[in-house]
Structure formats: structure tokens, C-alpha cells
Write a protein that holds these residues in place. Structure first.
Motif, PDB file in Angstrom:
ATOM      1  N   VAL A 155       0.838  -1.200   0.000  1.00  0.00           N
ATOM      2  CA  VAL A 155       0.000   0.000   0.000  1.00  0.00           C
ATOM      3  C   VAL A 155       0.868   1.243   0.000  1.00  0.00           C
ATOM      4  CG1 VAL A 155      -1.620   1.360   1.383  1.00  0.00           C
ATOM      5  CG2 VAL A 155      -2.005  -1.085   1.075  1.00  0.00           C
ATOM      6  N   LEU A 156       1.894   1.269   0.862  1.00  0.00           N
ATOM      7  CA  LEU A 156       2.771   2.425   0.947  1.00  0.00           C
ATOM      8  C   LEU A 156       3.590   2.590  -0.330  1.00  0.00           C
ATOM      9  CD1 LEU A 156       3.964   2.149   4.658  1.00  0.00           C
ATOM     10  CD2 LEU A 156       2.159   3.577   3.703  1.00  0.00           C
ATOM     11  N   GLN A 157       3.999   1.472  -0.928  1.00  0.00           N
ATOM     12  CA  GLN A 157       4.718   1.543  -2.200  1.00  0.00           C
ATOM     13  C   GLN A 157       3.834   2.129  -3.286  1.00  0.00           C
ATOM     14  OE1 GLN A 157       5.915  -2.520  -2.747  1.00  0.00           O
ATOM     15  NE2 GLN A 157       7.725  -2.330  -1.462  1.00  0.00           N
ATOM     16  N   ALA A 158       2.565   1.722  -3.277  1.00  0.00           N
ATOM     17  CA  ALA A 158       1.633   2.261  -4.277  1.00  0.00           C
ATOM     18  C   ALA A 158       1.436   3.761  -4.067  1.00  0.00           C
ATOM     19  CB  ALA A 158       0.288   1.534  -4.179  1.00  0.00           C
ATOM     20  N   ALA A 182       3.577   5.850  -2.817  1.00  0.00           N
ATOM     21  CA  ALA A 182       4.802   6.573  -3.156  1.00  0.00           C
ATOM     22  C   ALA A 182       5.212   6.403  -4.618  1.00  0.00           C
ATOM     23  CB  ALA A 182       5.945   6.103  -2.256  1.00  0.00           C
ATOM     24  N   GLY A 183       4.523   5.509  -5.333  1.00  0.00           N
ATOM     25  CA  GLY A 183       4.879   5.279  -6.734  1.00  0.00           C
ATOM     26  C   GLY A 183       6.123   4.440  -6.908  1.00  0.00           C
ATOM     27  N   ILE A 184       6.432   3.571  -5.936  1.00  0.00           N
ATOM     28  CA  ILE A 184       7.623   2.716  -6.055  1.00  0.00           C
ATOM     29  C   ILE A 184       7.241   1.232  -6.107  1.00  0.00           C
ATOM     30  CG2 ILE A 184       9.170   4.367  -4.931  1.00  0.00           C
ATOM     31  CD1 ILE A 184       8.861   2.780  -2.357  1.00  0.00           C
ATOM     32  N   THR A 201      12.825  -1.105 -15.367  1.00  0.00           N
ATOM     33  CA  THR A 201      11.797  -1.287 -14.339  1.00  0.00           C
ATOM     34  C   THR A 201      10.652  -0.325 -14.581  1.00  0.00           C
ATOM     35  OG1 THR A 201      13.529  -1.882 -12.742  1.00  0.00           O
ATOM     36  CG2 THR A 201      11.348  -1.373 -11.860  1.00  0.00           C
ATOM     37  N   ARG A 202       9.448  -0.861 -14.548  1.00  0.00           N
ATOM     38  CA  ARG A 202       8.250  -0.039 -14.707  1.00  0.00           C
ATOM     39  C   ARG A 202       7.498  -0.009 -13.384  1.00  0.00           C
ATOM     40  NH1 ARG A 202       2.901  -0.591 -16.948  1.00  0.00           N
ATOM     41  NH2 ARG A 202       3.210  -2.840 -17.176  1.00  0.00           N
ATOM     42  N   TYR A 203       7.220   1.213 -12.904  1.00  0.00           N
ATOM     43  CA  TYR A 203       6.568   1.389 -11.610  1.00  0.00           C
ATOM     44  C   TYR A 203       5.116   1.834 -11.774  1.00  0.00           C
ATOM     45  CZ  TYR A 203      11.350   1.400  -9.786  1.00  0.00           C
ATOM     46  OH  TYR A 203      12.637   1.060  -9.475  1.00  0.00           O
ATOM     47  N   LEU A 204       4.322   1.518 -10.757  1.00  0.00           N
ATOM     48  CA  LEU A 204       2.957   2.019 -10.706  1.00  0.00           C
ATOM     49  C   LEU A 204       2.993   3.509 -10.419  1.00  0.00           C
ATOM     50  CD1 LEU A 204      -0.119   1.173 -10.573  1.00  0.00           C
ATOM     51  CD2 LEU A 204       0.183   1.111  -8.090  1.00  0.00           C
ATOM     52  N   ARG A 205       2.109   4.253 -11.070  1.00  0.00           N
ATOM     53  CA  ARG A 205       2.041   5.685 -10.801  1.00  0.00           C
ATOM     54  C   ARG A 205       1.683   5.936  -9.339  1.00  0.00           C
ATOM     55  NH1 ARG A 205      -1.339   8.626 -15.650  1.00  0.00           N
ATOM     56  NH2 ARG A 205       0.196   8.347 -17.334  1.00  0.00           N
ATOM     57  N   PRO A 206       2.241   6.997  -8.735  1.00  0.00           N
ATOM     58  CA  PRO A 206       1.869   7.327  -7.349  1.00  0.00           C
ATOM     59  C   PRO A 206       0.365   7.517  -7.230  1.00  0.00           C
ATOM     60  CG  PRO A 206       3.760   8.626  -8.050  1.00  0.00           C
ATOM     61  CD  PRO A 206       3.244   7.926  -9.274  1.00  0.00           C
ATOM     62  N   ASP A 207      -0.226   6.916  -6.225  1.00  0.00           N
ATOM     63  CA  ASP A 207      -1.669   7.004  -6.034  1.00  0.00           C
ATOM     64  C   ASP A 207      -1.939   7.525  -4.622  1.00  0.00           C
ATOM     65  OD1 ASP A 207      -4.388   6.730  -5.866  1.00  0.00           O
ATOM     66  OD2 ASP A 207      -4.440   4.692  -6.672  1.00  0.00           O
ATOM     67  N   TRP A 208      -2.404   8.757  -4.514  1.00  0.00           N
ATOM     68  CA  TRP A 208      -2.638   9.370  -3.206  1.00  0.00           C
ATOM     69  C   TRP A 208      -3.693   8.613  -2.410  1.00  0.00           C
ATOM     70  CZ3 TRP A 208      -7.516  10.818  -1.875  1.00  0.00           C
ATOM     71  CH2 TRP A 208      -8.433  10.964  -2.914  1.00  0.00           C
TER      72      TRP A 208
END
Length: 200
Positions: free
Chosen positions: A95-98, A100-102, A126-133
Motif C-alpha cells: 500500500v505504501l509503495q503504491a 509513493a509510486g515505487i 523497471t516499470r513502476y505504478l504511478r503514485p496514487d494518493w
């Protein structure tokens, strides 16, 4: 003749295999009722086992002598709780990674020969998920519900409650009771007098 692998004193239903099944299911987030069904027992039975393990573990922490008959229930209780805690930690990390976008969505490694140096080069993409507030908001609402949950109060509301409490205190004070502001006024006067004496 087939020999039983059950430990002496262990109840017939709560076997090491069932404990392992329940713990493994819990470790990946399976609901309690489904973990019980997967192990071949009812949810009510698993709840009784867990309750007995909890009571026995608490009694041991309080210094009461351990009962051998409770060992299996304490083992189940502790292992299931440990599996839940580890699962919660992993889920929270994601959840925290999502937020922060990491959070890694995809990772590719490509190896090629550099024509200039003649060396093999490893390239990692490496492709990351976009930061999601919303992920961060969810975490705040659940970890600090008093501040960020659906029933959280604004500063104005907190101050209104404080003012109301102070007004109630003042109204309930008797004629001989000092006014709440008087101690602060006396303190300020004392400090002023001391400063005046130092200046003389």
C-alpha cells in the motif's frame, strides 16, 4: 498396522497437518472461515481452538503454570497470529509503495554486447505504478482514524469541544473557587514583579 503420527494428548481434530493448513492459508490472507473449511473443520471449531489458545497464552504470560493439554492450542494461536502479522506487514508495504509510486509492475533484464568495449552489458528496465494518493489516504484513515478517518474532527471542531468543556467547568465552579484565568494572571504578575526587582 499403521501407526498414528498424532502426538500424545493432541485432540483428534487438531492435528499438525491442520495447523499447517490453517497457518498457510492465513499467511496469504485467506479469511478465517475459508481457512477453517480448507482444513476440514467449521469456523466455530476454529474459533474455539483460537479462543482456548489465546486464554492459555495469556495465562502463561501472567505467570500461571502451563497445562500440557493447552500446548496445541497455544501453538495454533501463536502461529496464526504470526502469519496474520506478517501478511499485514507485506500488504501494508505494498500500500505504501503504491502511494509513493515505487511499486514495481514489471522488470526486464536485457543483456547485450557493447560494440565499443566488447564487454557484455546487463541493462535493467523497471516499470513502476504511478503514485496514487488514495493508497496513502487509506493508510492514514486506518492507522490514524482519530485524525484522518471518516469521523475525524477538524481543528475548529476540536477547539469548539474544548471551549464547551471550559465553559462547563466555569459554570460548575463554586463562589469560593478561583476563576480558571486567575492562576495565569497571578503567575504573570509574579514574573513582572521579579523582573522589576532585578532591574532595581
Amino acid at each position: 498396522m499403521r501407526r498414528s503420527t498424532r502426538r500424545p494428548g493432541w485432540p483428534s481434530l487438531l492435528t499438525p497437518e491442520r495447523i499447517e493448513s490453517i497457518v498457510q492459508a492465513t499467511a496469504v490472507g485467506v479469511a478465517t472461515s475459508l481457512a477453517a473449511e480448507g482444513a476440514g473443520v467449521s469456523r466455530a471449531t476454529l474459533s474455539r481452538w483460537m479462543a482456548r489458545g489465546c486464554d492459555a497464552a495469556q495465562a502463561r504470560e501472567d505467570g500461571e503454570p502451563a497445562k500440557a493439554a493447552d500446548d496445541v492450542y497455544v501453538e495454533l494461536y501463536r502461529q496464526v497470529n504470526s502469519a496474520r502479522a506478517q501478511m499485514a506487514a507485506r500488504a501494508l508495504a505494498r500500500v505504501l509503495q503504491a502511494g509513493a509510486g515505487i511499486l514495481v509492475l514489471e522488470e526486464r533484464v536485457r543483456t547485450y554486447n557493447d560494440p565499443v568495449t566488447g564487454l557484455d552489458v546487463e541493462e535493467r528496465q523497471t516499470r513502476y505504478l504511478r503514485p496514487d494518493w488514495r493508497a496513502a489516504a487509506w493508510w492514514l484513515a486506518h492507522v490514524f482514524p482519530e485524525h484522518y478517518g471518516p469521523n475525524a474532527h477538524s481543528w475548529e471542531q476540536v477547539l469548539d469541544v474544548y471551549d464547551a468543556e471550559q465553559a462547563a467547568i466555569e459554570q460548575s465552579a463554586g463562589p469560593d473557587d478561583p476563576h480558571p484565568a486567575e492562576p495565569a494572571e497571578r503567575l504573570a504578575a509574579t514574573i513582572t514583579a521579579q523582573e522589576f526587582e532585578l532591574d532595581q
